[in-house]
Design a protein around this motif. Structure first.
Motif, short mmCIF file in Angstrom:
data_model
loop_
_atom_site.label_atom_id
_atom_site.label_comp_id
_atom_site.label_asym_id
_atom_site.label_seq_id
_atom_site.Cartn_x
_atom_site.Cartn_y
_atom_site.Cartn_z
N TRP A 77 20.46 -29.38 9.57
CA TRP A 77 20.70 -28.12 8.88
C TRP A 77 20.35 -28.32 7.42
N LEU A 78 19.72 -27.33 6.81
CA LEU A 78 19.22 -27.47 5.45
C LEU A 78 19.84 -26.42 4.53
N ILE A 79 20.24 -26.87 3.34
CA ILE A 79 20.62 -25.95 2.27
C ILE A 79 19.71 -26.23 1.08
N GLY A 80 19.05 -25.20 0.58
CA GLY A 80 18.30 -25.30 -0.65
C GLY A 80 18.93 -24.41 -1.70
N HIS A 81 18.92 -24.88 -2.95
CA HIS A 81 19.49 -24.12 -4.06
C HIS A 81 18.41 -23.93 -5.11
N SER A 82 18.04 -22.69 -5.38
CA SER A 82 17.04 -22.35 -6.40
C SER A 82 15.72 -23.06 -6.12
N VAL A 83 15.26 -23.96 -7.00
CA VAL A 83 14.00 -24.64 -6.71
C VAL A 83 14.11 -25.44 -5.41
N GLY A 84 15.32 -25.83 -5.04
CA GLY A 84 15.51 -26.50 -3.75
C GLY A 84 15.13 -25.64 -2.57
N THR A 85 15.23 -24.31 -2.71
CA THR A 85 14.79 -23.43 -1.62
C THR A 85 13.28 -23.49 -1.48
N GLN A 86 12.60 -23.64 -2.61
CA GLN A 86 11.15 -23.80 -2.57
C GLN A 86 10.77 -25.11 -1.90
N VAL A 87 11.49 -26.17 -2.22
CA VAL A 87 11.21 -27.47 -1.59
C VAL A 87 11.39 -27.37 -0.09
N VAL A 88 12.46 -26.72 0.35
CA VAL A 88 12.72 -26.57 1.78
C VAL A 88 11.58 -25.81 2.46
N MET A 89 11.22 -24.67 1.92
CA MET A 89 10.16 -23.86 2.54
C MET A 89 8.84 -24.61 2.57
#
Length: 215
Positions: free
Chosen positions: A95-107
């Motif tokens: 399961w993945l949680i991205g926060h701000s730029v972390g959401t970009q890393v995830v995608m």
């Protein structure tokens, strides 16, 4: 606003119902990708880890934080490589949680993964495709396209949390529409959450519990 949908109470209720159905236990892991400048001990990340292990110990066997690299000026290639390495290192449902730029890393990591990886579920906190006033280090993230079609195929069920007063992305209506259209995210708008930078974010916990109860 959709705050009630993402509330801790709603998440706990979903968790309890899932436990009654025997759905939640299992060898699952959680990977968190922080914001620009964030790290394992900043923001709500350590609080979330502690809350999960103390109150919901059967949900995740591990909670890992994979920081964008370098922390003070994240680079797309290095950050995506770091997350890809983490995804490849464990065989458990992830399961993945991205926060701000972390959401970009995830995608971006999911879009580029070559081995058919599929996340068990994804929570995007304060996601964006553009920034109202981008600074030099963030411009590559806003200007380099994401293959959201491939990312969508690898994301599993995805929930996005937006705030109605995010200082970096004022047009949350537009962000919501883009998230729904491009990655099929279930978007929840939270009043007054700014950029979700508090030391405790019960909305994040509640949403994660609801999401985890689905799988």
């Amino acid at each position: 606003m959709d705050t009630e949908l993402a509330s801790p109470r709603a998440g706990c209720n979903a968790y309890r119902q899932a436990r009654l159905r025997g759905k939640t236990p299992g060898m699952h892991r959680l990977v968190i990708v922080p914001r620009y400048g964030g790290h394992a001990d900043s923001d709500w990340y350590p609080w979330l880890r502690d809350e999960l292990f103390a109150g919901f110990p059967d949900l995740f066997t591990s909670v890992e934080v994979v920081e964008p690299e370098p922390r003070d000026a994240p680079d797309i290639e290095r950050s995506v490589a770091a997350l890809t390495e983490a995804l490849d290192s464990g065989g458990a449902p992830t399961w993945l949680i991205g926060h701000s730029v972390g959401t970009q890393v995830v995608m971006r990591a999911l879009a580029q993964h070559q081995d058919g990886f599929r996340a068990a579920g994804v929570l995007l906190v304060a996601p964006w495709f553009s920034i109202d006033e981008p600074w030099d280090d963030i411009v590559p993230w806003t200007d380099t396209p994401i293959d959201t079609s491939r990312a969508r195929d690898a994301m599993g069920h995805t929930v996005a949390l937006l705030s109605d007063d995010d200082p970096f992305t004022a047009d949350y209506h537009g962000t919501r529409a883009e998230l729904e259209a491009r990655i099929g995210a279930e978007v929840r708008v939270v009043a007054g959450a700014a950029h979700f930078n508090a030391a405790m974010e019960p909305i994040v916990l509640g949403t994660l519990l609801s999401l985890r109860a689905m799988g």
